[in-house]
Design a protein around this motif. Structure first.
Motif: not given
Length: 238
Positions: A33-34, A36-37, A40-41
């Motif tokens: 995932p990026s 940013r993702e 957040e995760r």
């Protein structure tokens, strides 16, 4: 945040990413995932994610492709295969050893897939079995061979054992071309082979989906025994 705390966050993200690679959530060649993702995760900053990825890249576990993202290294799948691939091709006795080991390994993966496969795993296996049956009814040999490999991979993933999963991936990378070519040849030469293979896969999948571990192991071993009997040392590759 102190440097020690920041370093601890980086380590935590690394451990979580490593765990995802080990359990098959992020398999070889998968795109991560990026930043940013993942930030957040995992509840961390993008800088923390970036540093964790840099450390994993330094160890050869991930690699960046300019403009495409970060990908899990294919070394996770193929690392132990080389230089065995050519040996297996050239020496029938080594192929037999590998198939004998595959019988034990895949019997175990089928057992544990039936024992603890998730609902998602069962749906994946069931869907691949349906696709395999469709390919067989359409006499689409290329698709049939491809789905055959994917089905065995899905069963290994459903075992939820990181060692089984990675041993299976490595062994199948060594055997995949040999098995695909020879089974394709057998399908051409023996009319009964495709239906036999389909029935064997159906027996394995039915047992896994019904949560019957011992039956799943027995069915898988019977399947490997059949393949071994057809792809043994006396089977030509010309």
């Amino acid at each position: 945040m102190g440097s020690g705390q920041a370093s601890g966050r980086v380590e935590e993200v690394m451990r979580r990413l490593e765990a995802a690679m080990l359990d098959g959530s992020f398999p070889a060649n998968a795109r991560l995932p990026s930043e940013r993702e993942m930030a957040e995760r995992y509840g961390v900053s993008r800088n923390t994610v970036r540093e964790a990825i840099q450390r994993l890249a330094a160890r050869g576990l991930v690699r960046s492709r300019r403009g495409a993202g970060v990908f899990v290294s294919d070394q996770l799948r193929t690392g132990i295969a080389s230089p065995w691939g050519q040996l297996i091709t050239d020496h029938p006795a080594v192929r037999e050893d590998m198939l004998e080991f595959r019988r034990v390994l895949e019997g175990a993966t089928a057992y544990f897939a039936a024992l603890r496969g998730s609902a998602e795993d069962i749906d994946r296996i069931s869907g691949l079995m349906q696709a395999l049956e469709q390919a067989r009814s359409s006499d689409d040999k290329e698709t049939e061979s491809s789905i055959d490999v994917r089905l065995h991979d899905a069963i290994a993933l459903a075992s939820h054992n990181s060692m089984f999963l990675h041993l299976h991936s490595s062994i199948m990378s060594m055997l995949r071309e040999h098995i695909t070519l020879n089974v394709a040849g057998l399908r051409e030469l023996e009319v009964s082979v495709p239906e036999q293979l389909l029935q064997q896969h159906r027996s394995v999948c039915d047992a896994i989906c019904a949560r019957r571990p011992e039956e799943a192991r027995t069915a898988m071993q019977a399947h490997i025994d059949y393949v071994r009997s057809r792809l043994g040392p006396d089977t030509g590759e010309d």
